[in-house]
Design a protein around this motif. Sequence first.
Motif, short mmCIF file in Angstrom:
data_model
loop_
_atom_site.label_atom_id
_atom_site.label_comp_id
_atom_site.label_asym_id
_atom_site.label_seq_id
_atom_site.Cartn_x
_atom_site.Cartn_y
_atom_site.Cartn_z
N PRO A 72 0.82 -1.21 0.00
CA PRO A 72 0.00 0.00 0.00
C PRO A 72 0.86 1.26 0.00
N GLU A 73 0.25 2.34 -0.40
CA GLU A 73 0.90 3.65 -0.30
C GLU A 73 1.03 4.06 1.16
N GLU A 91 9.19 9.01 1.38
CA GLU A 91 8.21 10.09 1.41
C GLU A 91 6.85 9.57 1.82
N VAL A 92 6.22 10.28 2.77
CA VAL A 92 4.85 9.96 3.17
C VAL A 92 4.05 11.26 3.24
N ASP A 93 2.79 11.19 2.83
CA ASP A 93 1.88 12.33 2.92
C ASP A 93 1.15 12.28 4.25
N LEU A 105 -1.37 9.35 4.72
CA LEU A 105 -2.33 9.06 3.66
C LEU A 105 -2.24 10.19 2.64
N HIS A 106 -2.27 9.84 1.36
CA HIS A 106 -2.09 10.85 0.33
C HIS A 106 -3.37 11.61 0.01
N LEU A 163 8.35 14.22 4.94
CA LEU A 163 6.96 14.39 5.32
C LEU A 163 6.31 15.44 4.43
N ASP A 164 5.42 15.00 3.55
CA ASP A 164 4.70 15.92 2.67
C ASP A 164 3.39 16.27 3.37
N THR A 165 3.35 17.45 3.96
CA THR A 165 2.26 17.82 4.85
C THR A 165 1.06 18.33 4.06
N LYS A 166 0.01 17.54 4.04
CA LYS A 166 -1.20 17.90 3.31
C LYS A 166 -2.17 18.68 4.20
N ASP A 167 -2.36 18.22 5.40
CA ASP A 167 -3.35 18.82 6.29
C ASP A 167 -2.87 18.63 7.73
#
Length: 308
Positions: A72-73, A91-93, A105-106, A163-167
């Motif tokens: 899984p992603e 990399e993780v969202d 979670l992306h 860490l790709d910070t979405k929210d």
Amino acid sequence: MSPDRRRFLRAAAALPLAALAGTAAAGAAPPAHRKHFDSPAALAAYTRRSRLSQPLLMAHRAGYKPHVPGYPECHLVSARKVMATGPAMIEVDIRRTRDGVMVPLHDVTLDRETTGSGPVRDIAFADFRRLRMRDGTGAATDLAPDSLEAFLDWSAEGALLWLDTKDVDPAELVALIRDRDAASRVIVSAYGRATLEAYQAETRELVHFVPLIPEQGLATLADVNAAGLDDERMIGFAGYYLPDIAASEAMRERDIPALLDLGRGDGRLRPDQLDPFLYRRAVAAGFPMLNTDHYASVLGFLDIREWA
């Protein structure tokens, strides 16, 4: 972050971990390709463009395998596979559940990556943990979703997280990174001047990925510096496949590494459809930091076997 909030996050992250029993998450050996930094300053120094003696790859969305069952992603099973395969950043969202727990979670919604449905922000973490992840083929697995805290704890074994910070709330994320003593093993994205300033108000020690986005108050490197981030702790963005030459040259002159994102294209391909020349040419042209959905294949194309 208050002590009560910290206790809540720890308790939440510990919810049914037994769901992972029998998978690679249970009793896993330490990753084969480990990299430790003594401090955020050491991580910053390692990633300077002039110090990159070999290409540095990012395993997109924790290195899940497109078109391959079982990975899984943004999941620790996929991340562990990265560290067993070769040296790469993971990399993780990051998003937040209804009760404020940060989770890898992306998407905005649960539908594609999990067996759930609806916005991530509308589900409580306890219910989130009861879902199951979908792999790169879309099939449901027996893997429960992870928490960011679980990723941060695992990274102490020698993983470098992007860490790709979405929210997220910058103050809460910084507090969690401090609580898990993870500042030397994370690179944190900061999109826009307001967000970057919020991080700088909390700490000046983290390494940040900061794309230049004029519409969000970051048109030039001078804007980034004015927001509080110095060149030594910045990673920039070169573009998707075709780099922004002017921006890349400006960063190169100041020894700022710039990520070239190849994932939007190669994520649609099978390994046997990849062109090794593309990756070798990108590095030869002066772009040694690459994002890819095929980290294992690209490590082979570039003959990378260990961390520099």
